[in-house]
Scaffold this active site. Structure first.
Site, PDB file in Angstrom:
ATOM      1  CB  ILE A 114      53.784 -32.905 -19.646  1.00  0.00           C
ATOM      2  CG1 ILE A 114      52.473 -33.207 -19.507  1.00  0.00           C
ATOM      3  CG2 ILE A 114      54.180 -32.808 -20.847  1.00  0.00           C
ATOM      4  CD1 ILE A 114      51.501 -32.297 -20.040  1.00  0.00           C
ATOM      5  CB  CYS A 115      58.364 -32.822 -20.992  1.00  0.00           C
ATOM      6  SG  CYS A 115      60.079 -32.488 -21.552  1.00  0.00           S
ATOM      7  CB  THR A 116      62.171 -31.799 -17.662  1.00  0.00           C
ATOM      8  OG1 THR A 116      61.445 -30.544 -18.054  1.00  0.00           O
ATOM      9  CG2 THR A 116      63.156 -32.433 -18.729  1.00  0.00           C
TER      10      THR A 116
END
Length: 330
Positions: A114-116
């Protein structure tokens, strides 16, 4: 046994992203043979160190009750974003502690970021030669750090089979709902979305959220055209018909639509028709030919081609797989 999801909490974790897997997977229920609700997923959170506090980017820490050994029990591992990735972010390499923890993951385990969190998967080699995404603001840096990864900065998430990545923040919800949809069908995912008070499927990609100059106030949106199209998906819909709903030229409408939704009108129509077909296959006994007509594909052959392209399975196989799941949703 429920499918086990292990969430890896790293120092600097963002509490919102850290809680998404529990909120989506932890609320996924089917009906057991005894008629009582059964959990479809077992969700646990672990650290790369022995059980204890993990710092977040907020003014509080979280007490994590599982150490890295939990990763060895996972069917799916989820790596949320962290603001303290250190050499993972700066140099594209894992720390010894993180590498040792990830070495416990069994071969064949589904890996999700998720995301970075995508930086962790990339540094561990899971994304080599694969398509992936991350938060749009980090996409250029991500590509420079990991040139072997095929970065797509415009999408909300990428499903590459056993490895999946999402864009920033709320795109983690989109990805987790997608996984539930993939595992148990649209009806189960839609029920979770309703309970979570989020749309079961968002149009377009993260391109629509990238900062750009605001459009002139006199420019109309394409909302009415989309509502008009959704009300008649079973009929032929031409681009000029949609443009007429907004009193725009085809060229202006197409540009405006892509700015707002992130994809072309044609791609959006196909997505909506695939979703309509999935719903009909799960919730009705209509023939494949009738589902094709009601979803706007016209023929069973066209439906098969589009469903195969979107989901990797033909309509009959999709119905066999997910009809039972739809019937058991609570």
């Amino acid at each position: 046994m429920p499918h086990r999801v292990v969430v890896l909490a790293l120092d600097g974790a963002l509490p919102f992203e850290l809680g998404i897997p529990q909120r989506i997977f932890g609320r996924s229920l089917g009906t057991g043979s005894g008629g009582r609700g059964r959990k479809l997923y077992d969700v646990v959170t672990c650290s790369i160190r022995p059980p204890g506090p993990v710092r977040t980017d907020a003014d509080f820490s979280v007490l994590v009750e599982h150490g890295p050994e939990a990763l060895a029990t996972a069917d799916t591992v989820v790596v949320p974003a962290s603001y303290e990735l250190g050499p993972v972010f700066e140099e594209g390499r894992l720390t010894e502690e993180l590498a040792a923890a990830l070495a416990l993951v069994r071969p064949g385990t589904r890996m999700v970021s998720i995301c970075t969190g995508s930086y962790v998967l990339a540094a561990a080699g899971y994304l080599d030669g694969r398509p992936a995404t991350t938060h749009w603001s980090s996409a250029d840096h991500f590509q420079r750090t990991f040139p072997q990864v095929r970065v797509d900065p415009d999408v909300l998430f990428i499903d590459d089979g056993d490895v999946l990545t999402s864009a920033g923040v709320a795109a983690g919800i989109d990805l987790c709902l997608h996984l539930v949809r993939r595992d148990h069908g649209a009806a189960v995912a839609n029920e979770i979305a309703r309970r979570t008070v989020v749309p079961p499927h968002r149009d377009g990609g993260q391109a629509q959220y990238i900062h750009r100059p605001l459009p002139e106030p006199q420019f109309a949106t394409t909302t009415a055209a989309r509502a008009w199209a959704l009300a008649r998906l079973e009929r032929p819909i031409l681009l000029r018909d949609m443009a007429e709903q907004e009193a725009m030229s085809v060229r202006t409408f197409t540009r405006r639509f892509r700015e707002e939704v992130g994809i072309s009108p044609g791609q959006w129509l196909t997505q909506q028709r695939v979703e309509r077909a999935r719903h009909l296959l799960e919730s009705t006994d209509l023939s494949i030919d009738q589902v094709a007509r009601d979803a706007g594909f016209g023929t069973a052959t066209s439906l098969r081609q589009h469903l195969q392209a979107a989901l990797g399975v033909p309509p009959s196989a999709y119905r066999r797989t997910f009809r039972t799941s739809a019937d058991t949703v609570r």
